[in-house]
Design an enzyme around this catalytic site. Structure first.
Site, PDB file in Angstrom:
ATOM      1  N   LYS A 119      46.074  31.006  43.533  1.00  0.00           N
ATOM      2  CA  LYS A 119      47.044  32.061  43.877  1.00  0.00           C
ATOM      3  C   LYS A 119      48.493  31.567  43.895  1.00  0.00           C
ATOM      4  O   LYS A 119      49.408  32.320  43.606  1.00  0.00           O
ATOM      5  CB  LYS A 119      46.690  32.664  45.235  1.00  0.00           C
ATOM      6  CG  LYS A 119      45.331  33.356  45.265  1.00  0.00           C
ATOM      7  CD  LYS A 119      45.466  34.858  45.339  1.00  0.00           C
ATOM      8  CE  LYS A 119      44.185  35.590  45.003  1.00  0.00           C
ATOM      9  NZ  LYS A 119      43.014  35.179  45.794  1.00  0.00           N
ATOM     10  N   GLU A 128      50.239  42.067  49.872  1.00  0.00           N
ATOM     11  CA  GLU A 128      48.990  42.479  50.504  1.00  0.00           C
ATOM     12  C   GLU A 128      48.062  41.274  50.496  1.00  0.00           C
ATOM     13  O   GLU A 128      48.234  40.369  49.674  1.00  0.00           O
ATOM     14  CB  GLU A 128      48.344  43.637  49.724  1.00  0.00           C
ATOM     15  CG  GLU A 128      47.492  43.228  48.512  1.00  0.00           C
ATOM     16  CD  GLU A 128      48.261  42.510  47.410  1.00  0.00           C
ATOM     17  OE1 GLU A 128      49.459  42.758  47.264  1.00  0.00           O
ATOM     18  OE2 GLU A 128      47.646  41.690  46.673  1.00  0.00           O
ATOM     19  N   SER A 159      38.057  28.352  41.343  1.00  0.00           N
ATOM     20  CA  SER A 159      39.330  28.988  41.689  1.00  0.00           C
ATOM     21  C   SER A 159      39.913  28.518  43.012  1.00  0.00           C
ATOM     22  O   SER A 159      41.118  28.586  43.226  1.00  0.00           O
ATOM     23  CB  SER A 159      39.166  30.502  41.697  1.00  0.00           C
ATOM     24  OG  SER A 159      38.086  30.884  42.538  1.00  0.00           O
TER      25      SER A 159
HETATM   26  C1  PLP Z   1      41.673  35.724  45.638  1.00  0.00           C
HETATM   27  C2  PLP Z   1      40.699  34.780  45.095  1.00  0.00           C
HETATM   28  C3  PLP Z   1      39.833  35.134  44.032  1.00  0.00           C
HETATM   29  C4  PLP Z   1      39.770  36.505  43.442  1.00  0.00           C
HETATM   30  O1  PLP Z   1      40.948  36.937  42.847  1.00  0.00           O
HETATM   31  P1  PLP Z   1      41.170  36.951  41.274  1.00  0.00           P
HETATM   32  O2  PLP Z   1      42.473  37.637  41.145  1.00  0.00           O
HETATM   33  O3  PLP Z   1      40.038  37.696  40.652  1.00  0.00           O
HETATM   34  O4  PLP Z   1      41.221  35.548  40.816  1.00  0.00           O
HETATM   35  C5  PLP Z   1      38.989  34.176  43.529  1.00  0.00           C
HETATM   36  N1  PLP Z   1      38.937  32.933  44.053  1.00  0.00           N
HETATM   37  C6  PLP Z   1      39.724  32.559  45.080  1.00  0.00           C
HETATM   38  C7  PLP Z   1      39.598  31.180  45.621  1.00  0.00           C
HETATM   39  C8  PLP Z   1      40.632  33.467  45.638  1.00  0.00           C
HETATM   40  O5  PLP Z   1      41.410  33.092  46.656  1.00  0.00           O
END
Ligand code: PLP
Length: 399
Positions: free
Chosen positions: A90, A112, A380
């Site tokens: 993010k 948000e 992620s």
């Molecule tokens: C917010 C988040 C997601 C989901 O959001 P995307 O916009 O689909 O990437 C996935 N993994 C993590 C670790 C997150 O914080």
């Protein structure tokens, strides 16, 4: 050739667009005119890339997971977004958007957040850039995600609990949009995923595209070719997946496999699998697939993972799904939990619950993999925030 990138009207096939109230029309138009020239400017690129390197800690490693590769019969590489400052992908987007906000002369930030990861990333860059910041968060999420609320407050952000609806991400987003409507001239709304009106999905995808830019040269170094056979990622709104696939989206040699949150099963009422079961509607300014009743009322989503608990998916992914360019696999809570423990025990990496939805696709894809196939899967985020959930379910896990 048909492209899966955004068209000149802000659409991806039939999805996307900018469905905003009159009062935001000019603000969104201004952003639409400004974002590409800013992103492509030398000044922006210099500052953005320097911060990604020295502040976020990029490039994130592309790690060859040896034991998992043997288990799944392919060459599995993990793109380690979990190692970024603040613990997820993010921050790439938050840094980019605050730089754009500054260049546009905005003086106040709203955002948000659901699980709090985007809220923390936004609060972080606001501290860094000395900008006032208000983060809207569903009152239920404020309770569920205490540590992230405390981090945001420590960083100096005002966390604003939202008591409408079922008090989660969708309601927080409604409230952030309402705030933006009241302060369109001085306020910049930093959206955390590839959702919202055009140009947000494209802007966020570009700011996350550093992920696939790095994958290209990292694969060239490690494999002697700059593309994989498979790219895999989880999808909530779609930003980490969009970043992972950005430079490969029109390259048909590369198969795209996306994991969305099945919750207790996409055929049950307790799910967030909006690509699999959603129908076309308009949510938060964009034409996308949403979970809704026949009269267009939003069905409340459910997932064990707060970051995937959203009743829609961004327009990029809706189009990839509808055209068959990407394969979409709903992953249930128990499958995600199992995958988290597997990665932890086999590679010593505790993934975020969201990322576990990408990992849980491996057993389902195994029969398609050939030993020489190069598979890149994006982790992620890291799992620190999810430890309590993991430990609660520890005894149910059979590895
Ligand atoms: C917010 C988040 C997601 C989901 O959001 P995307 O916009 O689909 O990437 C996935 N993994 C993590 C670790 C997150 O914080």
């Amino acid at each position: 050739m048909k492209s899966f990138q955004v068209d000149e009207n802000g659409y991806y096939g039939q999805f996307g667009g900018a469905y905003v109230p009159e009062i935001l029309y000019k603000t969104v138009e201004d952003l639409k005119k400004a974002y590409l020239p800013i992103i492509e400017s030398e000044e922006f690129q210099k500052e953005y890339r320097q911060l990604l390197r020295d502040y976020v800690g990029r490039p994130s490693p592309l790690y060859f997971a040896k034991r998992m590769s043997e288990k799944y019969g392919c060459k599995l590489y993990l793109k380690r977004e979990d190692l970024n400052h603040t613990g997820a992908h993010k921050i790439n987007n938050a840094i980019g958007q605050i730089l754009i906000a500054k260049k546009m002369g905005k003086t106040r930030i709203v955002a948000e957040t659901g699980a709090g990861q985007h809220g923390v990333a936004t609060a972080t860059v606001c501290a860094l850039m000395d900008m006032p910041c208000r983060v809207y968060m569903g009152a239920l999420d404020v309770e569920r995600q205490r540590p992230n609320v405390e981090r945001m407050r420590m960083l100096g952000a005002e966390v604003y609990p939202v008591h409408s609806g079922n008090k989660t991400l969708k309601d927080a987003t409604n409230e952030a949009i309402r705030d933006w409507c009241c302060h369109p001239s001085d306020t910049f709304y930093i959206i955390g995923s590839t959702v919202g009106p055009h140009p947000y999905p494209d802007m966020v995808a570009r700011l996350q595209s550093i992920i696939s830019e790095e994958i290209k040269w990292q694969l060239e170094e490690k494999e002697g070719r700059d593309y994989p056979d498979y790219l895999m990622a989880c999808v909530g709104g779609g930003s980490n997946a969009a970043g992972t696939i950005f430079h490969y989206i029109d390259d048909e040699r590369v198969k795209l496999v996306l994991g969305e949150a099945g919750g207790l099963g996409y055929e049950t009422a307790e799910t967030a699998a909006s690509l699999t079961i959603g129908t076309v509607g308009i949510l938060h300014g964009s034409r996308i697939k949403v979970m809704q009743t026949e009269d267009g009322q939003i069905i409340e989503p459910y997932s064990i993972s707060a970051g995937l608990d959203y009743p829609g998916t961004g327009p990029i992914h809706c189009n990839l799904y509808e055209t068959g360019r990407a394969k979409v696999v709903p992953i249930n809570d128990d499958e995600a939990l199992r995958a988290a423990f597997e990665l932890t025990r086999m590679e010593g990496i505790i993934p975020a619950l969201e990322s576990s939805h990408a990992l849980a696709m491996l057993p389902k894809m195994k029969h398609l993999f050939k030993p020489e196939d190069v598979v890149v899967l994006t982790v992620s985020g890291r799992g620190d925030k999810d430890l309590e959930t993991y430990l609660k379910h520890k005894d149910e896990i059979v590895l």
